[in-house]
Design an enzyme around this catalytic site. Sequence first.
Site, PDB file in Angstrom:
ATOM      1  N   PRO A   9       0.798  -1.228   0.000  1.00 43.88           N
ATOM      2  CA  PRO A   9       0.000   0.000   0.000  1.00 43.88           C
ATOM      3  C   PRO A   9       0.830   1.278   0.000  1.00 43.88           C
ATOM      4  CG  PRO A   9      -0.051  -1.038   2.156  1.00 43.88           C
ATOM      5  CD  PRO A   9       0.599  -2.014   1.224  1.00 43.88           C
ATOM      6  N   ASN A  10       0.309   2.225  -0.744  1.00 42.36           N
ATOM      7  CA  ASN A  10       0.848   3.589  -0.864  1.00 42.36           C
ATOM      8  C   ASN A  10       2.079   3.693  -1.765  1.00 42.36           C
ATOM      9  OD1 ASN A  10      -1.096   4.838   1.013  1.00 42.36           O
ATOM     10  ND2 ASN A  10      -0.055   3.587   2.528  1.00 42.36           N
ATOM     11  N   ARG A  17       5.140  10.818  -2.491  1.00 42.08           N
ATOM     12  CA  ARG A  17       4.825  10.738  -1.062  1.00 42.08           C
ATOM     13  C   ARG A  17       6.106  10.846  -0.237  1.00 42.08           C
ATOM     14  NH1 ARG A  17       3.796   5.462   2.625  1.00 42.08           N
ATOM     15  NH2 ARG A  17       5.227   4.355   1.284  1.00 42.08           N
ATOM     16  N   TYR A  22      11.243   8.475   1.108  1.00 40.36           N
ATOM     17  CA  TYR A  22      11.189   7.436   0.069  1.00 40.36           C
ATOM     18  C   TYR A  22      11.844   7.836  -1.250  1.00 40.36           C
ATOM     19  CZ  TYR A  22       7.880   5.428   3.368  1.00 40.36           C
ATOM     20  OH  TYR A  22       7.304   4.910   4.504  1.00 40.36           O
ATOM     21  N   ASN A  71       8.088  -5.684  -1.396  1.00 42.08           N
ATOM     22  CA  ASN A  71       8.042  -4.586  -0.430  1.00 42.08           C
ATOM     23  C   ASN A  71       6.604  -4.550   0.075  1.00 42.08           C
ATOM     24  OD1 ASN A  71       7.910  -2.307   1.077  1.00 42.08           O
ATOM     25  ND2 ASN A  71       9.016  -0.999  -0.374  1.00 42.08           N
ATOM     26  N   ALA A  74       3.290  -1.143   4.605  1.00 42.04           N
ATOM     27  CA  ALA A  74       2.751  -1.208   5.972  1.00 42.04           C
ATOM     28  C   ALA A  74       2.344  -2.617   6.386  1.00 42.04           C
ATOM     29  CB  ALA A  74       1.568  -0.258   6.102  1.00 42.04           C
ATOM     30  N   GLU A  95      12.762  -9.625   0.987  1.00 32.72           N
ATOM     31  CA  GLU A  95      11.961  -8.498   1.503  1.00 32.72           C
ATOM     32  C   GLU A  95      12.767  -7.206   1.345  1.00 32.72           C
ATOM     33  OE1 GLU A  95      11.042  -9.260   5.599  1.00 32.72           O
ATOM     34  OE2 GLU A  95      10.490  -7.176   6.016  1.00 32.72           O
ATOM     35  N   HIS A  97      12.784  -2.894   1.875  1.00 33.89           N
ATOM     36  CA  HIS A  97      12.235  -1.615   2.347  1.00 33.89           C
ATOM     37  C   HIS A  97      13.119  -0.510   1.810  1.00 33.89           C
ATOM     38  CE1 HIS A  97       9.743  -4.002   4.900  1.00 33.89           C
ATOM     39  NE2 HIS A  97      10.819  -4.632   5.321  1.00 33.89           N
ATOM     40  N   ARG A 104      13.468   4.278  12.209  1.00 32.18           N
ATOM     41  CA  ARG A 104      12.175   4.969  12.263  1.00 32.18           C
ATOM     42  C   ARG A 104      11.377   4.517  13.507  1.00 32.18           C
ATOM     43  NH1 ARG A 104       9.483   4.665   6.518  1.00 32.18           N
ATOM     44  NH2 ARG A 104       8.212   6.292   7.483  1.00 32.18           N
TER      45      ARG A 104
HETATM   46  C1  DHK Z   1       7.224   1.466   3.021  1.00 34.52           C
HETATM   47  C2  DHK Z   1       6.115   1.794   3.741  1.00 34.52           C
HETATM   48  O1  DHK Z   1       5.018   2.257   3.140  1.00 34.52           O
HETATM   49  C3  DHK Z   1       6.101   1.716   5.209  1.00 34.52           C
HETATM   50  O2  DHK Z   1       4.819   1.371   5.717  1.00 34.52           O
HETATM   51  C4  DHK Z   1       7.139   0.779   5.761  1.00 34.52           C
HETATM   52  C5  DHK Z   1       8.400   0.825   3.637  1.00 34.52           C
HETATM   53  C6  DHK Z   1       8.493   1.043   5.124  1.00 34.52           C
HETATM   54  C7  DHK Z   1       9.671   1.184   2.888  1.00 34.52           C
HETATM   55  O3  DHK Z   1      10.611   1.723   3.463  1.00 34.52           O
HETATM   56  O4  DHK Z   1       9.747   0.902   1.681  1.00 34.52           O
HETATM   57  O5  DHK Z   1       7.219   0.916   7.153  1.00 34.52           O
END
Ligand code: DHK
Length: 141
Positions: A9-10, A17, A22, A71, A74, A95, A97, A104
């Site tokens: 998500p996101n 964002r 990111y 990835n 959340a 995995e 991130h 964090r």
């Molecule tokens: C991306 C997210 O959206 C967060 O919810 C994770 C992860 C970290 C990232 O660092 O790619 O906590």
Amino acid sequence: MTIYILNGPNLNLLGKRQPEIYGRETLEDVERLCAEAAGEVPVKLLQTNWEGQMIDWIHEARDRARGIVINPAAWTHTSVAVLDALNAYEGPVIEVHISNVHKREAFRHHSYVSLRADGVIAGLGIEGYALAVRRVLTLLG
Ligand code: DHK
């Protein structure tokens, strides 16, 4: 067979964002990096904001993907369902991130997915995806 690059998500907003966390690169940039890293092996990048869709893609990977780079965003920190789906997958799972989750909030320090992942990459920005693809290829021999 393909390597699946699954995004939770996101991450559709990657590049827009919280760029201070990111970065400004987009999922298209991630796809390009992964394709370069995979060489002749095809990659399929997918993103969803729906947990059931993610689980369906992981099930689909059982027959269609040689390995998974994920990835979970959340869902990393919340989803036993994503973990269970990955536990039903037999190929390599890495995995990723983008941010260093350990630098964090405390709730980002725990990962359900890490109980299944063959490796974890965090805090290397989108380069982490390319390294994850390389690792999948290594594990596949
Ligand atoms: C991306 C997210 O959206 C967060 O919810 C994770 C992860 C970290 C990232 O660092 O790619 O906590």
